[in-house]
Design a protein around this motif. Structure first.
Motif, PDB file in Angstrom:
ATOM      1  N   TYR A   1      -3.661   0.479   5.982  1.00  0.00           N
ATOM      2  CA  TYR A   1      -2.376   1.172   6.045  1.00  0.00           C
ATOM      3  C   TYR A   1      -2.566   2.674   6.272  1.00  0.00           C
ATOM      4  CZ  TYR A   1       1.949   3.249   4.203  1.00  0.00           C
ATOM      5  OH  TYR A   1       3.079   4.000   4.036  1.00  0.00           O
ATOM      6  N   VAL A   2      -3.461   3.273   5.511  1.00  0.00           N
ATOM      7  CA  VAL A   2      -3.682   4.719   5.635  1.00  0.00           C
ATOM      8  C   VAL A   2      -4.172   5.072   7.028  1.00  0.00           C
ATOM      9  CG1 VAL A   2      -5.104   6.643   4.829  1.00  0.00           C
ATOM     10  CG2 VAL A   2      -4.030   5.108   3.179  1.00  0.00           C
TER      11      VAL A   2
ATOM     12  N   SER B   1     -14.574   6.993   8.505  1.00  0.00           N
ATOM     13  CA  SER B   1     -14.049   7.440   7.223  1.00  0.00           C
ATOM     14  C   SER B   1     -15.186   7.805   6.286  1.00  0.00           C
ATOM     15  CB  SER B   1     -13.169   6.354   6.609  1.00  0.00           C
ATOM     16  OG  SER B   1     -13.890   5.154   6.485  1.00  0.00           O
TER      17      SER B   1
ATOM     18  N   THR C   1      -1.323   5.257   9.397  1.00  0.00           N
ATOM     19  CA  THR C   1      -0.461   6.432   9.239  1.00  0.00           C
ATOM     20  C   THR C   1      -1.123   7.706   9.758  1.00  0.00           C
ATOM     21  OG1 THR C   1      -1.248   6.959   7.007  1.00  0.00           O
ATOM     22  CG2 THR C   1       0.593   5.401   7.183  1.00  0.00           C
ATOM     23  N   ARG C   2      -2.421   7.633  10.045  1.00  0.00           N
ATOM     24  CA  ARG C   2      -3.162   8.827  10.478  1.00  0.00           C
ATOM     25  C   ARG C   2      -3.607   8.730  11.938  1.00  0.00           C
ATOM     26  NH1 ARG C   2      -8.083   9.126   8.003  1.00  0.00           N
ATOM     27  NH2 ARG C   2      -8.210  11.336   8.557  1.00  0.00           N
TER      28      ARG C   2
ATOM     29  N   PRO D   1       0.799  -1.229   0.000  1.00  0.00           N
ATOM     30  CA  PRO D   1       0.000   0.000   0.000  1.00  0.00           C
ATOM     31  C   PRO D   1       0.830   1.277   0.000  1.00  0.00           C
ATOM     32  CG  PRO D   1       0.110  -0.880   2.211  1.00  0.00           C
ATOM     33  CD  PRO D   1       0.827  -1.867   1.325  1.00  0.00           C
TER      34      PRO D   1
ATOM     35  N   LEU E   1      -4.963  -1.114   1.606  1.00  0.00           N
ATOM     36  CA  LEU E   1      -4.623   0.308   1.542  1.00  0.00           C
ATOM     37  C   LEU E   1      -5.276   1.096   2.667  1.00  0.00           C
ATOM     38  CD1 LEU E   1      -3.356   2.744   0.097  1.00  0.00           C
ATOM     39  CD2 LEU E   1      -5.397   2.833  -1.358  1.00  0.00           C
ATOM     40  N   GLU E   2      -6.564   0.858   2.909  1.00  0.00           N
ATOM     41  CA  GLU E   2      -7.250   1.633   3.941  1.00  0.00           C
ATOM     42  C   GLU E   2      -6.746   1.284   5.342  1.00  0.00           C
ATOM     43  OE1 GLU E   2     -11.391   2.715   1.626  1.00  0.00           O
ATOM     44  OE2 GLU E   2     -11.464   1.314   3.309  1.00  0.00           O
TER      45      GLU E   2
END
Length: 668
Positions: A646-647, A664, A650-651, A361, A643-644
């Motif tokens: 992972y994102v 989200s 990171t947030r 991702p 991907l989601e």
């Protein structure tokens, strides 16, 4: 670990490459406005830093009549970016070759509507017209190839590879399948070779001393095309004339036999291209390079030790993990994130214009397994609910960033539906590799994994979370509603033999006949069909789309699956169709265009339909921020779920500052 062959240096022309691993030319979509971008430099440099010996850039366009989403070697201002790229790669100890190409009949349409170029009058990509080149045009394009090599030489690249494979312009001149000219550039073998030979001869004369030249060749497969013997003859002729320092062999063109094999999916073994490429590779005294879904250094070492080639292309493996070589040689082979052969990278280039990866991702950019956008300022306590692909990636990345992570999974294993499906669907073992890697990484990062524990308000609050990441997945929708008539329920949908595809995964026996209804167009319905066919069922495949596996077509996997299904003789596809009624033994199917109805035997009806997000109501009572990811937002794909997850990881610090219960979806 004994990897003496693959890790040994190799002399190519005037250069020594530190090992036998290469990333071959592949389109990334990371160039910007025809120039080398910071992202492209970062992407290639990361693979050099990870230990790759030879990197070959994506195909640069040599002439304005070919405009792919790449850098343009005919531009006056392309040199500085290439020089910056070369310096960055060299600083990491790797060798960098460029690739020069003209798409010919495979070129994207030009804005002014001009026909594409080819050796003869050939229909190009998607049936677009291409015409035979005039002598003046041949000279112009040859000049452009030579200029491209000069640009690379002046920019400090170590060499240039001429793309003579995969249905592009040089390949069309080489192949008797496409070259039907009657002048000095067609007919005999020597005449068909002339276009490429003249380019290479001038490149040799007009680039700096020691600049390496190579050519990439591929087998067309099928009657009349380039086969193993012709590839050997081409390589020998170029070798004898001193025009190239190495030859790279690939597979695939636009013939129906070859196209599905160009980028082999997860059903292909390592080295699957060797039946076509080993003969010419062994027949040359020059260094040779082969590709074919090599995923580990052990596989590459075996191929080199056998004498099949001198260099091994491991391109997709390094899209998944740029640190493959470094991890393996440092005793961490189990930490190499595996390429699963899903070809999401290929699809994203076609549909989105840039490489993305189902398991990585962190792309675009370097895409290393340690990539995080910024260091954390404060470690948080994060609780992840759900151990499927999204939850696993969220837990991995959050722990990697330094947070304290607890993961709840109500079943007795991690991986969710993806793991259960990969176990029973034929040719899907790559998914198991990805899930196993995620599980190892999660446990190795110190995540508190709680299997067989259902998440409740009390259980979650007992972990004292600052943030909850809800990767709670999705559930099948009741009934058999279809997109062609979304408000209409199908008569008989309540019958016990009408099942969602997830329910079918647990069947131990199957009936003699089944109908599979594909409302999504991804690989899932094909995987279910193949599972049923292999267990002896006659399958009728119903889909509203114009073709089977339409949305996954760019991966190349539907065509290979269809080949296997048709070989069984128990598979019938009904595109542009929908189910209108179901009874105990049969299904009525309506043709969406002619509106005629046909009846098909079915002891089982499988509905491959979009599932519904699963969002437990208790998450609203937690009193801490909640971030939904993956199917819990909306069911889409494995790649999106990863991907989601992972994102979200990171947030975390940002999300911890949001209002309680934010999702989200609410912020979208």
């Amino acid at each position: 670990m004994d990897l003496e062959h693959v890790l040994s240096p190799l002399r190519v022309g005037s250069l020594t490459i530190r090992n036998r691993i290469a990333t071959t030319a592949h389109m990334t979509g990371y160039a910007e406005n025809g120039l080398v971008s910071d992202i492209l430099v970062e992407y290639l440099t990361a693979r050099a830093r990870g230990g790759v010996g030879l990197l070959i850039t994506e195909a640069g366009s040599v002439h304005p009549t070919y405009r792919p989403a790449s850098y343009q070697l005919y531009r006056d201002d392309v040199g500085p970016g290439l020089a910056r790229l070369a310096a960055a790669v060299h600083a990491e100890g790797a060798v960098l070759f460029g690739q020069a190409n003209h798409g010919g009949a495979a070129s994207p349409p030009l804005p002014d509507g001009r026909p594409a170029y080819s050796a003869s009058d050939n229909d190009g990509l998607n049936g677009a017209p291409a015409r035979a080149m005039t002598h003046a045009e041949i000279a112009e394009i040859q000049d452009a190839f030579v200029h491209a090599a000069q640009v690379m030489s002046d920019a400090g690249l170590d060499g240039c590879e001429v793309h003579g494979a995969h249905h592009y312009l040089v390949n069309h001149f080489l192949s008797s399948l496409y070259n039907r000219r009657e002048d000095e550039y067609g007919g005999s073998f020597d005449n068909r070779l002339r276009f490429a030979a003249e380019i290479l001869e001038r490149m040799r004369a007009e680039t700096r001393p020691g600049f390496v030249l190579g050519v990439r060749l591929s087998a067309d497969i099928g009657p009349g095309g380039i086969d193993s013997e012709v590839m050997l003859a081409i390589g020998q002729a170029l070798q004898e004339r001193g025009l190239v320092d190495y030859v790279g062999f690939s597979l695939g063109g636009r013939t129906p036999e070859a196209f599905p094999l160009m980028t082999g999916g997860m059903e292909r073994p390592a080295g699957y291209e060797l039946p076509w490429n080993e003969l010419p590779s062994r027949g040359l005294s020059l260094p040779t390079l082969v590709t074919g879904r090599y995923r580990t250094l052990e596989q590459a070492d075996e191929a080199i030790a056998s004498g099949a080639a001198d260099l091994i292309g491991m391109t997709r493996a390094h899209i998944a993990d740029p640190d493959l070589v470094r991890k393996t040689t440092s005793g961490q082979a189990a930490r190499v994130r595996p390429c699963i052969g899903c070809n999401e990278c290929q699809r994203s280039i076609i549909t989105e214009g840039a490489i993305r990866c189902a398991v990585n991702p962190a792309l675009p950019g370097a895409g290393t397994t340690g990539d995080l956008p910024f260091p954390i300022r404060r470690a948080r306590r994060v609780t992840v609910v759900g151990g499927g692909p999204a939850g696993l990636e969220a837990a991995r990345a959050a722990a990697l960033a330094g947070h304290t992570v607890t993961l709840f999974e109500e079943t007795d294993e991690l991986g969710g539906v993806a793991r259960r499906a990969a176990r029973v669907m034929p040719n899907a073992a790559g998914m198991l590799d990805a899930i196993a890697w995620s599980e190892r990484e999660v446990r190795g990062a110190g995540v508190d994994v709680r299997l067989g524990v259902g998440a409740t308000v009390d259980a979650v609050l007992a972990t004292s979370p600052d943030l909850v990441i809800a990767a709670t997945g999705s559930v099948p929708k009741p009934g058999a509603r279809q997109t062609a008539r979304p408000g209409a329920a199908v008569a008989g949908a309540h019958l016990p033999h009408v099942m969602h595809s997830r329910e079918v995964l647990g069947l131990t026996t199957v009936p003699a006949a089944a109908v599979v209804v594909d409302e999504i167009g991804e690989y899932e319905a094909l995987g279910v069909s193949e599972m049923l066919v292999e267990r002896g069922a006659q399958v009728t495949f119903v889909t509203p789309f114009a073709s089977v596996g339409l949305r996954a077509d760019a991966t190349g996997r539907p065509s290979t699956a269809l080949g296997r299904l048709r070989a069984h003789g128990r598979f019938t596809a009904l595109p542009l169709s929908m189910v209108v009624a179901i009874n105990g033994t049969a299904v009525d199917v309506e043709d969406l265009l002619g509106h005629t109805v046909s009846t098909h035997e079915a002891g089982l009806v499988v509905m491959v339909t979009r599932t519904a997000p699963s969002r437990p109501s208790w998450t609203a009572r937690l009193g801490v921020p909640v971030e939904y990811v993956g199917d819990a937002v909306l069911p889409r794909s494995y790649r999106t779920a990863v991907l989601e997850g992972y994102v979200a990881a990171t947030r975390i610090e940002e999300l911890c500052g949001t209002e309680q219960g934010a999702t989200s979806e609410a912020r979208a």
